[in-house]
Design a protein around this motif. Structure first.
Motif, PDB file in Angstrom:
ATOM      1  N   PHE A  23      22.887  -3.135  15.735  1.00 10.66           N
ATOM      2  CA  PHE A  23      23.031  -1.887  16.481  1.00 10.66           C
ATOM      3  C   PHE A  23      24.326  -1.919  17.292  1.00 10.66           C
ATOM      4  CE2 PHE A  23      18.428  -2.667  16.153  1.00 10.66           C
ATOM      5  CZ  PHE A  23      18.053  -1.533  15.450  1.00 10.66           C
ATOM      6  N   SER A  75      27.038   3.406  21.239  1.00 13.01           N
ATOM      7  CA  SER A  75      26.751   4.736  20.686  1.00 13.01           C
ATOM      8  C   SER A  75      25.290   4.923  20.331  1.00 13.01           C
ATOM      9  CB  SER A  75      27.607   4.969  19.431  1.00 13.01           C
ATOM     10  OG  SER A  75      27.323   3.977  18.443  1.00 13.01           O
ATOM     11  N   ASP A  76      24.519   3.832  20.311  1.00  8.40           N
ATOM     12  CA  ASP A  76      23.108   3.891  19.916  1.00  8.40           C
ATOM     13  C   ASP A  76      22.274   3.023  20.862  1.00  8.40           C
ATOM     14  OD1 ASP A  76      20.757   4.292  18.480  1.00  8.40           O
ATOM     15  OD2 ASP A  76      21.225   2.757  16.986  1.00  8.40           O
ATOM     16  N   GLU A  84      18.632   2.060  19.905  1.00  5.76           N
ATOM     17  CA  GLU A  84      18.428   1.229  18.706  1.00  5.76           C
ATOM     18  C   GLU A  84      17.667   1.982  17.608  1.00  5.76           C
ATOM     19  OE1 GLU A  84      18.039  -3.199  20.443  1.00  5.76           O
ATOM     20  OE2 GLU A  84      16.559  -1.805  21.235  1.00  5.76           O
ATOM     21  N   LYS A  85      18.256   3.057  17.166  1.00 10.85           N
ATOM     22  CA  LYS A  85      17.632   3.874  16.128  1.00 10.85           C
ATOM     23  C   LYS A  85      18.322   3.749  14.768  1.00 10.85           C
ATOM     24  CE  LYS A  85      14.618   5.603  18.976  1.00 10.85           C
ATOM     25  NZ  LYS A  85      13.200   5.172  18.884  1.00 10.85           N
ATOM     26  N   THR A  86      19.603   3.383  14.746  1.00  8.72           N
ATOM     27  CA  THR A  86      20.367   3.330  13.500  1.00  8.72           C
ATOM     28  C   THR A  86      20.713   1.884  13.170  1.00  8.72           C
ATOM     29  OG1 THR A  86      21.321   5.503  13.969  1.00  8.72           O
ATOM     30  CG2 THR A  86      22.412   4.158  12.289  1.00  8.72           C
TER      31      THR A  86
END
Length: 648
Positions: A584, A588-589, A592-594
């Motif tokens: 991750f 920008s995330d 922790e989704k992408t």
């Protein structure tokens, strides 16, 4: 998907055959003249029901949380039986009793059914047991399972074919369908089958040893040039189960923590501090010893503490400090007191070492520890510096606090009503339980303010380094899990770290990543003292500290076995059991989704982070496996991969 389903069916047959064979052993070994003894049938029934219950619980757990009841769960249970059973009783008491009663009933019923079935299998009628030939029971059973007979041919087809296919897979690169099955099928996850099937994403040789030679206490003290004018009292406060994002000073909308917020505003607040583990025993000892607790592939729950370690308290005690502990928690949990025996403190007031009447074998109301702290602080000699360890437990789950704090945010659920599981919170219960947690955090914050007032009243505030840190975080279903010690998501390891030291530091917020293992060397640095050579942490307030030259690690060894590295704004996680990996970009995330590991192509930074984590893993395990080196050197830290820019 079809291939994965076939693998699931095949492995279920293999497991069923294994369970059947194991459960039949008591009968086969104890039968005389072809008869199945009643006691052997009872043992057979208990084995079948126990294994079936384990499979059922794993199925239910996976449906709700994507977790599995692994072998590490049983190790955890056997290491802390009283405490674990107390928690089970409080949170799932009526479910637990009902489940046990159902299991007992199933055992009794199954034992009655199994006896005539065993007699038929052993070719014995109830009326002629005494006349049956005294042939060996096992030989008799095997004779009836010959491949030339229908039963034997069926068993050979059902069990041998999956076994052969599995053997072929184990000798080569396993198919994606088998990998999917091993990662998703609860029984296979529970026995860590992916460890047998595949290797980690990257394996490297252990980096060269970096630890310094062992040094005696007197020799180390001889290297210190302590300036009495810079020595300060030290208070280390552990906040149980408090993630950074739960505090108002870290962006939480509710003003649940005004006293902590004030200390953060007047001191140094680290915006990105990470716990060394997502569960208490490892994170607590890492904080005290400035060591990462990854020492083997498994968790021995500190049965062996012979490795070199030095706590901050020991160093300060050698400098003449008075030492005192005030903990609302059970400090004997997981053999923690092996690192700081009660008889080595000037005052040791903890849950398991006080005469307070308690209804919980793991924690007590924080008011008792804080009352004893105030009494001690008001009666001690003011001219001697002190080190005080404080552990506040109100934010540990059940979140039980007295009024008026218990009613600040409403509604709240009934006590111990966590829906359908300790590590899972149903959607309708979640907002109620979050209210209850915020109330508990407000109670903890009250005692932080209380300590500050006591220091002011005794004239000690301006002579004290006040350190507040979360021992680990607390999840509220952000990634489908609750509590802590279940994963290494940020909500379980991103913790607050606040250093309030009047006259030594100017108020500021620090964006660079830090770890709990940095607390001890940073406190020493504030007083102009060097770190102990045993420590793996660094002084994160030093002018030359740079997060891009030094990664931070965290580990989990309970139901899951995971490790993570945070380097700059990138976070890489690897599961040692399921062989899953995540990457991750936290800038920008942050939620922790992408998962960038699934990007095509993956980012260039993935290989560097894999190498950093694999190198640290190998380094830690190599040192702790080498008893000879432990007799001469400290562990040290491996050199990270070349410091190229962290490409995203």
């Amino acid at each position: 998907m079809g291939a994965a389903a076939l693998w699931s069916a095949g492995t279920m047959l293999l497991l069923g055959g294994l369970i059947g064979a194991i459960s039949a052993l008591p009968v086969a070994l104890s039968s005389r003249r072809g008869a199945a003894p009643r006691w052997a049938c009872v043992i057979q029934a208990m084995l079948i029901v126990s294994l079936a219950a384990w499979l059922y619980l794993n199925h239910q757990l996976t449906l709700k949380t994507d977790e599995a009841m692994t072998l590490g769960t049983f190790s955890f249970l056997f290491s802390n039986p009283t405490e674990v059973m107390d928690m089970v009783w409080r949170f799932e008491g009526y479910h637990f009793v009902g489940f046990i009663l159902v299991c007992i009933a199933c055992c009794a019923l199954l034992a009655r059914v199994l006896r005539p079935l065993n007699d038929r299998l052993l070719a014995c009628r109830a009326g002629d047991r005494d006349e049956a030939p005294p042939a060996g029971a096992i030989v008799s059973v095997l004779a009836r399972c010959r491949p030339t007979r229908p039963l034997g041919a069926t068993m050979l087809t059902l069990f041998a074919l999956p076994a052969i296919l599995l053997g072929v897979q184990l000798t080569a690169q396993p198919s994606r369908s088998l990998v999917t099955t091993a990662q998703a099928f609860p029984p296979l996850r529970a026995i860590h089958m992916m460890r047998w099937l595949t290797t980690p994403a990257l394996e490297v040789a252990a980096p060269d040893p970096q630890g310094k030679p062992l040094i005696g206490r007197d020799a180390f003290l001889g290297t210190l040039k302590a300036d009495p004018a810079r020595l300060r009292n030290v208070i280390l406060v552990l906040l149980e189960s408090v993630p950074a994002k739960a505090l108002h000073c870290h962006g939480y909308p509710r003003e649940v923590s005004p006293n902590i917020d004030r200390l953060a505003a007047e001191g140094i607040s680290f915006n990105r501090c990470y716990a060394a583990a997502s569960f208490s025993s490892y994170s607590q000892i890492s904080t005290f010893t400035s060591l990462y607790m990854l020492r083997a592939e498994t968790n021995d729950h500190f049965r062996d503490t012979s490795f070199p370690h030095v706590c901050l308290r020991e160093v300060l005690r050698s400098l003449g400090y008075e030492t005192a502990a005030f903990s609302s928690g059970n400090e004997s949990w997981d053999n923690l007191e092996a690192f700081y025996p009660p008889n080595t403190w000037d005052l040791y007031f903890t849950h398991n070492h006080c005469d307070v009447q308690k209804t919980d074998c793991n924690r007590m109301d924080d008011k008792f520890a804080m009352g004893r702290f105030a009494q001690w602080l008001g009666s001690r000699r003011a001219d001697r510096p002190f080190y005080a360890y404080v552990n506040l437990q109100a934010t540990h789950f059940n979140y039980e606090v007295p009024e008026p704090w218990a009613s600040r945010y409403k509604p709240i659920p009934p006590l111990y009503s966590n829906g359908d599981g300790v590590i899972h919170i149903p959607p309708d219960v979640l907002p109620l339980l979050k209210n209850q947690y915020d109330n508990a955090l407000g109670y903890v914050d009250h005692w932080i303010g209380f300590m500050r007032r006591q220091l002011e009243l005794t004239g000690q505030l301006d002579r004290t380094i006040f350190v507040i840190v979360g021992d680990h975080g607390e999840a509220f279903m952000e990634h489908g899990l609750a509590r802590h010690g279940m994963h290494l998501w940020d909500e379980m390891i991103h913790v607050p770290l606040i250093v309030f030291a009047p006259g030594l530091v100017e108020p500021k917020r620090i964006e660079q990543a830090a770890s709990q293992i940095d607390i001890a060397p940073t406190v020493m640095g504030l007083m102009g003292l060097p770190p102990h050579p045993a420590w793996q942490g660094v002084n994160v307030l030093a002018g030359d500290y740079d997060e891009t030259r030094r990664p931070v690690f965290s580990v989990l060894q309970l139901t899951r076995f995971q490790e993570t590295v945070i380097w700059g704004r990138l976070k890489y996680m690897a599961d040692q059991n399921t062989r899953e990996e995540w990457l991750f970009d936290l800038s920008s995330d942050p939620n922790e989704k992408t998962n960038l590991c699934q990007a095509s192509p993956p980012p260039p930074s993935l290989d560097r982070l894999r190498r950093a984590l694999a190198g640290w893993h190998a380094y830690q395990l190599a040192y702790y496996a080498d008893k000879n080196r432990q007799r001469t050197h400290y562990v040290g830290m491996p050199q990270p991969p070349p410091a190229n820019s962290l490409h995203r």
